[in-house]
Design an enzyme around this catalytic site. Structure first.
Site, PDB file in Angstrom:
ATOM      1  N   GLY A  58       0.743  -1.244  -0.138  1.00 20.34           N
ATOM      2  CA  GLY A  58       0.063  -0.079  -0.060  1.00 20.34           C
ATOM      3  C   GLY A  58       0.853   1.355   0.008  1.00 20.34           C
ATOM      4  CD  GLU A  84      -1.273  -1.050  -3.838  1.00 25.35           C
ATOM      5  OE1 GLU A  84      -1.836  -1.996  -4.672  1.00 25.35           O
ATOM      6  OE2 GLU A  84      -1.643  -0.989  -2.531  1.00 25.35           O
ATOM      7  CD  GLU A 129       0.919  -5.782  -2.133  1.00 26.47           C
ATOM      8  OE1 GLU A 129       1.828  -6.267  -2.873  1.00 26.47           O
ATOM      9  OE2 GLU A 129       0.427  -4.721  -2.043  1.00 26.47           O
TER      10      GLU A 129
HETATM   11  N1  DAK Z   1       2.029  -3.889   8.813  1.00 26.16           N
HETATM   12  C1  DAK Z   1       2.077  -3.902  10.191  1.00 26.16           C
HETATM   13  N2  DAK Z   1       3.492  -3.736  10.933  1.00 26.16           N
HETATM   14  C2  DAK Z   1       4.378  -3.859  10.077  1.00 26.16           C
HETATM   15  C3  DAK Z   1       4.494  -3.910   8.870  1.00 26.16           C
HETATM   16  C4  DAK Z   1       3.054  -3.885   8.165  1.00 26.16           C
HETATM   17  N3  DAK Z   1       2.869  -3.887   6.783  1.00 26.16           N
HETATM   18  N4  DAK Z   1       5.716  -3.690   8.238  1.00 26.16           N
HETATM   19  C5  DAK Z   1       6.405  -3.697   9.467  1.00 26.16           C
HETATM   20  N5  DAK Z   1       5.609  -3.775  10.585  1.00 26.16           N
HETATM   21  C6  DAK Z   1       6.166  -3.659  12.073  1.00 26.16           C
HETATM   22  C7  DAK Z   1       6.884  -4.919  12.270  1.00 26.16           C
HETATM   23  O1  DAK Z   1       5.940  -6.068  12.775  1.00 26.16           O
HETATM   24  C8  DAK Z   1       7.605  -4.448  13.603  1.00 26.16           C
HETATM   25  O2  DAK Z   1       6.912  -4.333  14.435  1.00 26.16           O
HETATM   26  P1  DAK Z   1       7.398  -5.002  15.891  1.00 26.16           P
HETATM   27  O3  DAK Z   1       7.703  -6.276  15.905  1.00 26.16           O
HETATM   28  O4  DAK Z   1       8.556  -4.062  16.155  1.00 26.16           O
HETATM   29  O5  DAK Z   1       6.272  -4.585  16.808  1.00 26.16           O
HETATM   30  C9  DAK Z   1       8.221  -3.115  13.194  1.00 26.16           C
HETATM   31  O6  DAK Z   1       7.226  -2.710  11.936  1.00 26.16           O
HETATM   32  C10 DAK Z   1       9.446  -2.960  12.306  1.00 26.16           C
HETATM   33  O7  DAK Z   1       9.630  -3.940  11.436  1.00 26.16           O
HETATM   34  P2  DAK Z   1      10.710  -5.014  11.245  1.00 26.16           P
HETATM   35  O8  DAK Z   1      11.251  -5.469  12.647  1.00 26.16           O
HETATM   36  O9  DAK Z   1      10.189  -6.350  10.431  1.00 26.16           O
HETATM   37  O10 DAK Z   1      11.854  -4.124  10.474  1.00 26.16           O
HETATM   38  P3  DAK Z   1      12.838  -4.928   9.676  1.00 26.16           P
HETATM   39  O11 DAK Z   1      13.779  -3.731   9.307  1.00 26.16           O
HETATM   40  O12 DAK Z   1      13.507  -6.022  10.295  1.00 26.16           O
HETATM   41  O13 DAK Z   1      12.153  -5.125   8.157  1.00 26.16           O
HETATM   42  C11 DAK Z   1      10.784  -4.873   6.311  1.00 26.16           C
HETATM   43  C12 DAK Z   1      11.550  -4.337   7.472  1.00 26.16           C
HETATM   44  C13 DAK Z   1       9.719  -3.703   5.657  1.00 26.16           C
HETATM   45  C14 DAK Z   1      11.487  -5.800   5.252  1.00 26.16           C
HETATM   46  C15 DAK Z   1       9.587  -5.731   7.167  1.00 26.16           C
HETATM   47  O14 DAK Z   1       9.136  -4.977   8.220  1.00 26.16           O
HETATM   48  C16 DAK Z   1       8.697  -6.279   6.178  1.00 26.16           C
HETATM   49  O15 DAK Z   1       8.737  -7.161   5.395  1.00 26.16           O
HETATM   50  N6  DAK Z   1       7.205  -5.744   6.497  1.00 26.16           N
HETATM   51  C17 DAK Z   1       6.038  -5.958   5.896  1.00 26.16           C
HETATM   52  C18 DAK Z   1       6.303  -5.623   4.381  1.00 26.16           C
HETATM   53  C19 DAK Z   1       4.833  -6.001   3.842  1.00 26.16           C
HETATM   54  O16 DAK Z   1       4.588  -7.280   3.431  1.00 26.16           O
HETATM   55  N7  DAK Z   1       4.041  -4.984   3.783  1.00 26.16           N
HETATM   56  C20 DAK Z   1       2.636  -5.285   3.337  1.00 26.16           C
HETATM   57  C21 DAK Z   1       2.413  -5.201   1.895  1.00 26.16           C
HETATM   58  S1  DAK Z   1       0.843  -5.827   1.422  1.00 26.16           S
HETATM   59  C22 DAK Z   1      -5.977  -6.506   3.071  1.00 26.16           C
HETATM   60  C23 DAK Z   1      -5.114  -7.333   3.444  1.00 26.16           C
HETATM   61  C24 DAK Z   1      -3.645  -7.178   3.379  1.00 26.16           C
HETATM   62  C25 DAK Z   1      -3.339  -5.847   2.543  1.00 26.16           C
HETATM   63  C26 DAK Z   1      -4.331  -4.983   2.027  1.00 26.16           C
HETATM   64  C27 DAK Z   1      -5.595  -5.424   2.193  1.00 26.16           C
HETATM   65  N8  DAK Z   1      -7.380  -6.986   3.110  1.00 26.16           N
HETATM   66  C28 DAK Z   1      -7.770  -8.144   3.653  1.00 26.16           C
HETATM   67  C29 DAK Z   1      -8.339  -5.912   3.114  1.00 26.16           C
HETATM   68  C30 DAK Z   1      -1.980  -5.730   2.493  1.00 26.16           C
HETATM   69  C31 DAK Z   1      -1.392  -4.886   1.573  1.00 26.16           C
HETATM   70  C32 DAK Z   1       0.021  -4.506   1.572  1.00 26.16           C
HETATM   71  O17 DAK Z   1       0.322  -3.327   1.767  1.00 26.16           O
END
Ligand code: DAK
Length: 260
Positions: free
Chosen positions: A111, A114, A134
């Site tokens: 997002g 996006e 995603e």
């Molecule tokens: N959501 C919630 N928390 C998040 C997050 C996210 N997208 N990204 C990071 N955090 C949080 C981590 O959980 C962590 O929290 P604590 O453990 O400290 O409480 C904190 O931010 C720091 O993150 P990291 O410890 O993981 O930091 P690193 O430097 O090690 O890694 C990273 C950074 C960006 C590589 C990693 O955090 C990561 O892979 N994050 C997730 C990236 C991601 O997959 N983003 C989402 C893309 S999908 C829907 C369902 C889903 C969606 C939309 C709609 N419906 C069912 C309606 C999803 C859409 C997307 O955007």
């Protein structure tokens, strides 16, 4: 107006929207969506605001996507409604009658990517990491990622990013045509402010018309799009700023546009 998940700073003609959940890498949760809707409408309706910048708090992230923790218990209908709301918000940003610059200061994922793509221009720090991960969650981009990305960089390259879910660095993203400029991290806001200052001197109604001509025309057949452009061109001749621009040129002085 007091916001919990973002800050809205008005500095003269510049509005800065700061996504402010650095502890969660500025992940976009439902509260932030609601506050972004309010902030976007506020800057749209404030005639003193000529340029909008969207950026992230902290030095790690623009926004690391939608907040994954909130979606665990969502039903398919909830998910459908949620992404439609995000799509409407991003369309509102794209359609703001003033330039919107994304200052990408770190991760722009899902997002976050996006949101970045809904902005008119994108400046990024050389440390930024960009992607649509995603697929790694078993879902697909739902807030324009499959559409704006393909329109910006072409279908083939969009498919590579969306199907692998891999992140790319700022230089690579620039090479793909996804970013306007990559700058050293400590220069990002300096460069963004320079661009904003330049845009703030332009005629606001001409900026609005130019955005409309490009956005509306992009998906039209060329002949129809050219006719639309011609109408907006003609409309600019009804503005005081058109007279000021032409007079200033002939009098060899900088124009002073009023947005009338
Ligand atoms: N959501 C919630 N928390 C998040 C997050 C996210 N997208 N990204 C990071 N955090 C949080 C981590 O959980 C962590 O929290 P604590 O453990 O400290 O409480 C904190 O931010 C720091 O993150 P990291 O410890 O993981 O930091 P690193 O430097 O090690 O890694 C990273 C950074 C960006 C590589 C990693 O955090 C990561 O892979 N994050 C997730 C990236 C991601 O997959 N983003 C989402 C893309 S999908 C829907 C369902 C889903 C969606 C939309 C709609 N419906 C069912 C309606 C999803 C859409 C997307 O955007």
């Amino acid at each position: 107006m007091g916001f919990q998940t973002l800050e809205l700073r008005i500095e003269g003609s510049l509005a800065i929207i700061l996504l402010n959940r650095p502890q969660a890498l500025n992940a976009i949760n439902l509260a932030m969506v609601g506050e972004l809707e309010q902030a976007v409408r506020q800057v749209r309706d404030d005639s003193g605001v000529r340029v909008v910048v969207i950026t992230g708090a902290g030095d790690k992230a623009f926004a690391a996507g939608a907040d994954i923790t909130e979606f665990k218990a969502m039903s398919p209908i909830d998910a459908w409604m949620f992404v439609q709301r995000l799509q409407r918000l991003f369309l509102e940003i794209e359609r703001l009658p003033k330039p919107v610059i994304a200052a990408v200061n770190g991760y722009a994922l899902g997002g976050g990517c996006e949101l970045m793509m809904a902005c008119d221009m994108i400046y990024a720090s050389d440390a930024a990491r960009i992607g649509q991960p995603e697929i790694n969650l078993g879902i697909i981009p739902g807030a324009g990622g499959t559409q704006r990305l393909a329109r910006l960089i072409g279908k083939q390259r969009a498919k590579e990013l969306v199907l692998t879910g891999e992140m790319i660095g700022a230089q690579e993203a620039w090479g793909l045509g996804l970013l306007n400029k990559v700058v050293p991290a400590d220069q990002l806001m300096v460069e963004v402010r320079k661009l904003a200052d330049k845009l703030a001197t332009k005629a606001p109604l001409a900026i609005k018309a130019a955005k409309e001509a490009i956005e509306d025309g992009y998906d039209m057949a060329l002949e129809r799009a050219l006719a639309h452009e011609a109408q907006l061109f003609g409309l600019c001749f009804a503005t005081e700023d058109r007279a000021e621009g032409v007079n200033a040129f002939l009098e060899k002085r900088p124009p002073k546009f009023k947005g009338k």
